[in-house]
Scaffold this motif. Structure first.
Motif, mmCIF file in Angstrom:
data_model
loop_
_atom_site.group_PDB
_atom_site.id
_atom_site.type_symbol
_atom_site.label_atom_id
_atom_site.label_comp_id
_atom_site.label_asym_id
_atom_site.label_seq_id
_atom_site.Cartn_x
_atom_site.Cartn_y
_atom_site.Cartn_z
ATOM 1 N N ARG A 8 0.334 -1.246 -0.204
ATOM 2 C CA ARG A 8 -0.314 -0.201 -0.455
ATOM 3 C C ARG A 8 0.708 1.309 -0.232
ATOM 4 N NH1 ARG A 8 -4.293 0.758 4.936
ATOM 5 N NH2 ARG A 8 -4.076 -2.152 3.927
ATOM 6 N N LYS A 60 2.871 1.204 -3.887
ATOM 7 C CA LYS A 60 2.528 1.848 -5.737
ATOM 8 C C LYS A 60 1.240 2.346 -4.729
ATOM 9 C CE LYS A 60 0.757 -0.793 -9.247
ATOM 10 N NZ LYS A 60 0.604 -2.010 -9.993
ATOM 11 N N THR A 61 2.039 3.786 -4.835
ATOM 12 C CA THR A 61 0.027 4.435 -4.300
ATOM 13 C C THR A 61 -0.173 5.089 -5.847
ATOM 14 O OG1 THR A 61 1.983 6.251 -4.757
ATOM 15 C CG2 THR A 61 1.900 5.001 -2.954
ATOM 16 N N TRP A 62 -1.319 6.060 -5.992
ATOM 17 C CA TRP A 62 -1.234 6.517 -7.522
ATOM 18 C C TRP A 62 0.039 7.512 -7.980
ATOM 19 C CZ3 TRP A 62 -6.123 4.480 -8.122
ATOM 20 C CH2 TRP A 62 -6.690 4.792 -7.788
ATOM 21 N N LEU A 63 0.440 7.962 -7.350
ATOM 22 C CA LEU A 63 1.637 8.418 -8.820
ATOM 23 C C LEU A 63 2.087 7.237 -8.914
ATOM 24 C CD1 LEU A 63 2.381 10.977 -5.694
ATOM 25 C CD2 LEU A 63 0.909 11.112 -7.455
ATOM 26 N N ARG A 64 2.127 6.123 -8.244
ATOM 27 C CA ARG A 64 2.877 5.086 -8.777
ATOM 28 C C ARG A 64 2.540 4.401 -9.948
ATOM 29 N NH1 ARG A 64 7.592 3.662 -3.497
ATOM 30 N NH2 ARG A 64 8.418 5.788 -3.437
ATOM 31 N N SER A 65 1.255 4.389 -10.215
ATOM 32 C CA SER A 65 0.235 3.527 -10.747
ATOM 33 C C SER A 65 1.017 3.102 -12.055
ATOM 34 C CB SER A 65 -1.423 4.449 -11.097
ATOM 35 O OG SER A 65 -0.940 4.993 -11.586
ATOM 36 N N THR A 66 2.276 3.537 -12.925
ATOM 37 C CA THR A 66 2.734 3.242 -13.751
ATOM 38 C C THR A 66 3.266 1.907 -13.596
ATOM 39 O OG1 THR A 66 3.397 4.896 -14.583
ATOM 40 C CG2 THR A 66 1.882 4.809 -15.573
#
Length: 206
Positions: A153, A156-162
């Motif tokens: 959690r 892998k955050t929303w800023l590391r979605s790729t």
């Protein structure tokens, strides 16, 4: 006074609405700090005790405990049939021999004994090696796995979605085993990376 702590007092205790009151019993109001916090203390201790019992009563932990007990004492255990790769009669004889030659009280001490043992001597304790490998690999509880999933959690955050699955696996391993990562020489790793090819040598000026 030293820590500037305020004196503990009894907080305001609201009254129960009349529509919720049943029977002639009057509502209890604590008059002292002890009367107010004593029920909360016992409630917290009861929760802690229950959680500890549930945590250490997990099936995996009980199996681990029985295997460890068998390795250290040589007493028969009903969990051995779960592992068909272990030959029970050979294991019993090898544990008897090992305990008569070496003194140990924990699995880590058995591991140290096997590591220091010459290869030609270690081959006589093949079944002991198997049970040690099992003890070192099976998870005693689900805590470590739960902590690993909790780490995802944060990784892998929303800023590391790729982030790709391969990179996520590598980052997760580095995060989970950060005690090992902290001991690595970052400069040596960077130098090894830079010296892999001529192009990197020019870029990093080695």
């Amino acid at each position: 006074e030293k820590y500037e702590l305020k004196e503990v007092t009894v907080p305001r205790q609201p009254n129960i609405p009349k529509r919720l009151q049943h029977g002639p019993t009057e509502q209890f109001h604590a008059k002292t700090v002890k009367e107010y916090y004593c029920p909360q203390y016992f409630q917290i201790m009861d929760i802690i005790s229950t959680q500890l019992i549930q945590r250490f009563a997990q099936e995996g932990l009980l199996v681990y405990e029985k295997l460890e007990h068998y390795l250290l004492t040589g007493q028969a255990s009903e969990v051995l049939p779960q592992y068909p790769e272990i030959e029970y009669h050979l294991l019993s004889a090898q544990i008897t021999t090992l305990s008569s030659v070496y003194k140990y009280t924990s699995v880590s001490e058995v591991v140290d004994i096997l590591r220091k043992m010459p290869a030609r001597e270690r081959c006589f304790f093949s079944q002991v090696q198997k049970i040690v490998r099992i003890l070192l690999t099976i998870p005693a509880s689900s805590c470590e796995a739960e902590r690993s999933f909790s780490a995802l959690r944060r990784l892998k955050t929303w800023l590391r979605s790729t982030m790709t699955q391969k990179r996520l696996n590598h980052v997760a391993i580095c995060n989970i085993h950060r005690d090992i990562m902290d001991k690595l020489d970052i400069e040596a790793i960077a130098k090894e990376f830079a010296m892999c090819c001529d192009r990197r040598k020019k870029v990093f000026r080695f």
